[in-house]
Design an enzyme around this catalytic site. Structure first.
Site, PDB file in Angstrom:
ATOM      1  N   HIS A 432      -4.230  -0.653  -1.217  1.00  0.00           N
ATOM      2  CA  HIS A 432      -4.456  -1.822  -0.371  1.00  0.00           C
ATOM      3  C   HIS A 432      -4.717  -3.038  -1.256  1.00  0.00           C
ATOM      4  CE1 HIS A 432      -6.442   1.041   2.842  1.00  0.00           C
ATOM      5  NE2 HIS A 432      -5.129   1.217   2.762  1.00  0.00           N
TER       6      HIS A 432
HETATM    7  C1  LIG Z   1       0.236   5.626   0.402  1.00  0.00           C
HETATM    8  C2  LIG Z   1      -0.240   4.456   1.236  1.00  0.00           C
HETATM    9  C3  LIG Z   1      -0.962   4.687   2.388  1.00  0.00           C
HETATM   10  C4  LIG Z   1      -1.409   3.605   3.154  1.00  0.00           C
HETATM   11  N1  LIG Z   1      -2.025   3.884   4.337  1.00  0.00           N
HETATM   12  C5  LIG Z   1      -2.348   2.867   5.160  1.00  0.00           C
HETATM   13  C6  LIG Z   1      -2.810   3.143   6.459  1.00  0.00           C
HETATM   14  O1  LIG Z   1      -2.879   4.293   6.881  1.00  0.00           O
HETATM   15  N2  LIG Z   1      -3.146   2.087   7.240  1.00  0.00           N
HETATM   16  C7  LIG Z   1      -3.058   0.786   6.793  1.00  0.00           C
HETATM   17  O2  LIG Z   1      -3.453  -0.106   7.517  1.00  0.00           O
HETATM   18  N3  LIG Z   1      -2.574   0.513   5.576  1.00  0.00           N
HETATM   19  C8  LIG Z   1      -2.179   1.506   4.763  1.00  0.00           C
HETATM   20  N4  LIG Z   1      -1.595   1.225   3.560  1.00  0.00           N
HETATM   21  C9  LIG Z   1      -1.399  -0.186   3.177  1.00  0.00           C
HETATM   22  C10 LIG Z   1      -0.424  -0.953   4.071  1.00  0.00           C
HETATM   23  O3  LIG Z   1       0.708  -0.175   4.383  1.00  0.00           O
HETATM   24  C11 LIG Z   1      -0.014  -2.261   3.374  1.00  0.00           C
HETATM   25  O4  LIG Z   1      -1.199  -2.976   3.108  1.00  0.00           O
HETATM   26  C12 LIG Z   1       0.919  -3.116   4.205  1.00  0.00           C
HETATM   27  O5  LIG Z   1       2.105  -2.440   4.528  1.00  0.00           O
HETATM   28  C13 LIG Z   1       1.264  -4.391   3.449  1.00  0.00           C
HETATM   29  O6  LIG Z   1       2.084  -5.179   4.273  1.00  0.00           O
HETATM   30  P1  LIG Z   1       2.984  -6.331   3.654  1.00  0.00           P
HETATM   31  O7  LIG Z   1       3.876  -6.834   4.713  1.00  0.00           O
HETATM   32  O8  LIG Z   1       2.117  -7.297   2.952  1.00  0.00           O
HETATM   33  O9  LIG Z   1       3.830  -5.628   2.498  1.00  0.00           O
HETATM   34  P2  LIG Z   1       4.801  -4.372   2.562  1.00  0.00           P
HETATM   35  O10 LIG Z   1       4.596  -3.596   3.801  1.00  0.00           O
HETATM   36  O11 LIG Z   1       4.633  -3.669   1.274  1.00  0.00           O
HETATM   37  O12 LIG Z   1       6.252  -5.012   2.654  1.00  0.00           O
HETATM   38  C14 LIG Z   1       6.771  -5.850   1.646  1.00  0.00           C
HETATM   39  C15 LIG Z   1       8.264  -5.624   1.573  1.00  0.00           C
HETATM   40  O13 LIG Z   1       8.848  -6.701   0.836  1.00  0.00           O
HETATM   41  C16 LIG Z   1       9.872  -6.175   0.007  1.00  0.00           C
HETATM   42  N5  LIG Z   1      10.093  -7.107  -1.110  1.00  0.00           N
HETATM   43  C17 LIG Z   1       9.224  -7.379  -2.130  1.00  0.00           C
HETATM   44  N6  LIG Z   1       9.768  -8.296  -2.952  1.00  0.00           N
HETATM   45  C18 LIG Z   1      10.987  -8.615  -2.431  1.00  0.00           C
HETATM   46  C19 LIG Z   1      12.004  -9.509  -2.838  1.00  0.00           C
HETATM   47  N7  LIG Z   1      11.870 -10.281  -3.939  1.00  0.00           N
HETATM   48  N8  LIG Z   1      13.130  -9.572  -2.088  1.00  0.00           N
HETATM   49  C20 LIG Z   1      13.289  -8.796  -0.967  1.00  0.00           C
HETATM   50  N9  LIG Z   1      12.337  -7.925  -0.556  1.00  0.00           N
HETATM   51  C21 LIG Z   1      11.191  -7.845  -1.267  1.00  0.00           C
HETATM   52  C22 LIG Z   1       9.320  -4.845  -0.450  1.00  0.00           C
HETATM   53  O14 LIG Z   1      10.355  -3.999  -0.916  1.00  0.00           O
HETATM   54  C23 LIG Z   1       8.640  -4.345   0.819  1.00  0.00           C
HETATM   55  O15 LIG Z   1       9.523  -3.582   1.585  1.00  0.00           O
HETATM   56  C24 LIG Z   1      -1.150   2.266   2.751  1.00  0.00           C
HETATM   57  C25 LIG Z   1      -0.428   2.045   1.589  1.00  0.00           C
HETATM   58  C26 LIG Z   1       0.045   3.122   0.843  1.00  0.00           C
HETATM   59  C27 LIG Z   1       0.834   2.862  -0.413  1.00  0.00           C
END
Ligand SMILES: Cc1cc2nc3c(=O)[nH]c(=O)nc-3n(C[C@H](O)[C@H](O)[C@H](O)COP(=O)(O)OP(=O)(O)OC[C@H]3O[C@@H](n4cnc5c(N)ncnc54)[C@H](O)[C@@H]3O)c2cc1C
Lengths: 495, 112
Positions: A432
């Site tokens: 996280h």
């Molecule tokens: C093993 C694990 C278990 C977890 N369990 C939980 C849980 O049970 N509950 C919970 O609330 N949270 C959990 N989390 C954390 C939660 O999933 C994340 O905090 C959340 O998904 C982050 O959201 P986000 O939109 O910021 O980024 P992300 O969901 O990571 O999405 C970002 C996306 O942007 C893409 N990207 C990055 N750079 C570029 C670029 N330059 N060009 C195009 N695409 C790009 C990436 O490939 C990715 O797909 C967990 C995380 C992990 C790793």
């Protein structure tokens, strides 16, 4: 951060209305809400699109390599080095996460309002948006399945100590307890955004482009004009010319892209907040069979006020082996042979010392953290409480998260370990990360406002974990998605 | 697959196969090497170079620690060599990270 050299001429130019970069928790909300409002939406996603069938056919190790950025172990250097995990796939990290879905605590929202200088994300507003997320993802309270003996033992121990515990809230429909949450649900029960928001956005006309990495945001003056992207399969460069960009590349990706593009280079990604996971292996006198059952079905909240939560974690033979890797091979063999009596528990701790992107090496961000004495103290406190809980659960031996430490067989052993352990001894994982581009007034170090608009720039919104003003202390997906709904809603209202 | 070749050439997998029951049989060791190599190939360039350099130095480091090459040492020598190298700052981290990947691959990986 070093800048890329002058970009070669793109092979193609694409005009579009709204461009969303990243398809995870935050980007999926932007894609759906913009498409529902009638915008023509393109979503660029660096990772592949992987369906449930493929997840079911792949072995966990192959999924780990395919779905995670850096195969699951991005190093955050410091004392000790912390392994950070995030996904790189359509659906982002929601594809590999546990599906836990919590609303941010009211106290956290009040603190953030005071810190950020913005009052539009109070408990009532966020609760209404969380309701929408919860409904769309089909949130349920996850009771014990046939297995989950580790969770039952934990819950019984909490009760015997008079400590608060809860069944987790999860975004799942009909969990079959396959215990593969972290490498992508093989049954389609987990409601990642790849199965929910994104197909709904496509039904509203959004176009998702997997395998395409945004490498730079082009601007003239302070108006964003384009996004340069590279297709992974062909290396072909494409220049997108959107009217509005929603940047949702995740807690590391978003600040990296801003800095690479010369936007908020001094503030973006300087202060990233982490939750840390301590992993404790517990041996029980009889069979626990912790690999049987879903990730976990009980979470101890007694110390949530301190930012500490305790829960079992997915146990697989490989995960257990990896957790033991710094130990003597004979001990590894013995523990793997006894794995039906072992369970692995995670203690989640909110870290105070921030991490940050310090520079780029070979085009990749270099991350460092500055764990403080207070963090070390909190880790010890959290471990002590965990040990108390696990001994109350009937554990006869604990292996603390320090490879050089021997087994602990009593509270006194745990106390002696806590007295001995040094900051560099902890083996820590984080999944996280938040707050690298916080939503706060500029004079308070903010990068964007409540509508996700980047201060001083037009045509650019941020919409992911990086905008949260701090670490929520609970699993962040619910908070990220609630904030994303707020960001897009404000953008649409303003039009 | 480039990292898998560097890894195999280092002799480290031979050590794993000798001292970890989970990697004793050939298919398991192969799964370990495939996963470790495949994971390293996905790491950032600087990390890959650092790990490749550490792996290239492994035969010499192991020899310095045990007086035997990684392919010829006995199980006892291997265990003590790995123990010593695990305590070398920096090197220990590389060893721990690659061993974690190897055990994961051997135990949770599928047929390569
Ligand atoms: C093993 C694990 C278990 C977890 N369990 C939980 C849980 O049970 N509950 C919970 O609330 N949270 C959990 N989390 C954390 C939660 O999933 C994340 O905090 C959340 O998904 C982050 O959201 P986000 O939109 O910021 O980024 P992300 O969901 O990571 O999405 C970002 C996306 O942007 C893409 N990207 C990055 N750079 C570029 C670029 N330059 N060009 C195009 N695409 C790009 C990436 O490939 C990715 O797909 C967990 C995380 C992990 C790793």
């Amino acid at each position: 951060m070093t800048r890329l050299g002058r970009a070669p001429r793109p092979a193609a130019e694409v005009d579009c209305d709204a461009l969303v970069v990243g398809s995870g928790a935050g980007g999926s909300v932007a894609a759906l809400e913009l498409a529902r409002a009638g915008r023509s939406v393109t979503v660029l996603e660096e990772g592949p699109r992987v369906g449930t069938r493929e997840l079911a056919e792949a072995d966990p190790a192959a999924s780990m390599r395919r779905l995670y950025r850096n195969a699951g172990a991005t190093a955050v250097f410091g004392t000790p080095t912390i392994a950070f995990g995030e996904a790189c796939a359509v659906g982002g990290t929601t594809v590999v996460n546990g599906g836990l879905l919590w609303a941010p605590p009211d106290a956290v929202l009040h603190r953030w309002a005071a810190r950020s200088g913005y009052g539009g994300n109070g408990p009532a507003a966020v609760a209404a948006r969380f309701d929408e997320v919860r409904t769309r993802l089909g949130m349920t309270v996850q009771g014990h399945g046939d297995g989950n003996r580790d969770s039952r033992l934990l819950a019984e121990a909490a009760e015997s100590l008079g400590w608060r515990w809860q069944h987790p809230q999860r975004a799942v429909r009909g969990c079959l307890h396959r215990n593969q949450c972290a490498t992508g649900c093989p049954t389609g029960a987990k409601q990642s955004t790849a199965l929910t928001y994104l197909p709904q956005a496509e039904a509203e006309g959004a176009r998702i482009v997997p395998g395409t990495r945004a490498v730079r945001i082009g601007h003239r003056g302070r108006r964003v004009r384009s996004v340069e992207a590279v297709e992974a399969a062909t290396g072909r460069r494409v220049r997108y010319r959107p009217r509005t960009v929603f940047l949702a590349a995740g807690p590391i990706g978003t600040p990296v892209l801003l800095r690479r593009s010369g936007i908020h280079t001094r503030t973006a990604g300087r202060r990233i907040e982490l939750h840390l996971n301590l992993r404790t292996i517990a041996r029980f006198p009889d069979t626990v069979d912790a690999a049987r059952g879903t990730m976990f079905t009980a979470q101890v909240h007694e110390h949530s006020g301190l930012g500490v939560l305790v829960m079992p974690s997915n146990l697989t033979p490989g995960g257990l082996g990896a957790a033991l890797a710094s130990r003597d091979p004979r001990q590894v063999d013995a523990l793997l042979a006894a794995q039906d009596r072992l369970a692995v528990f995670t203690t989640q701790v909110r870290m105070q010392g921030p991490a940050g992107i310090v520079s780029a090496v070979g085009g990749s961000p270099l991350l460092r953290h500055g764990m403080t004495r207070a963090d070390h103290h909190m880790l010890r406190l959290a471990f002590r409480r965990t040990a108390r809980l696990l001994f109350a659960a009937g554990a006869v031996e604990l292996l603390p998260p320090t490879g050089s430490a021997g087994p602990l067989r009593s509270a006194a052993d745990a106390e002696a370990y806590c007295a001995r352990v040094r900051p560099g001894d902890w083996e820590l994982v984080s999944v996280h990360a938040t707050s690298g581009c916080p939503m706060a007034r500029p004079e308070r170090g903010g990068v964007c406002d409540e509508a996700g608009r980047v201060h001083g720039w037009s045509g650019l919104h941020l919409c992911d974990a990086s905008v949260l003003p701090g670490a929520p202390g609970v699993s962040p997906q619910g908070t990220i998605m609630s904030f994303a709904h707020g960001i897009v809603g404000r953008h649409l209202e303003a039009r | 697959m480039r990292a898998a070749r560097t890894l195999a050439a280092s002799g480290l997998p031979a050590c794993w196969g000798r001292v970890y029951a989970a990697m004793r049989d050939r298919p398991a060791l192969r799964r370990a090497v495939v996963h470790t190599g495949g994971s390293l190939d996905r790491m950032p360039r600087a990390y890959r170079w650092g790990t490749a350099a550490a792996l290239a130095a492994f035969p010499a480091a192991f020899f310095a620690a045990t007086g035997r090459g990684p392919r010829r040492a006995t199980p006892e020598q291997t265990r003590s060599g790995l123990r010593r190298l695990r305590s070398v700052p920096g090197y220990g981290q590389v060893l721990r990270a690659t061993t974690a990947l190897a055990l994961y691959g051997a135990l949770d990986g599928g047929a390569p």
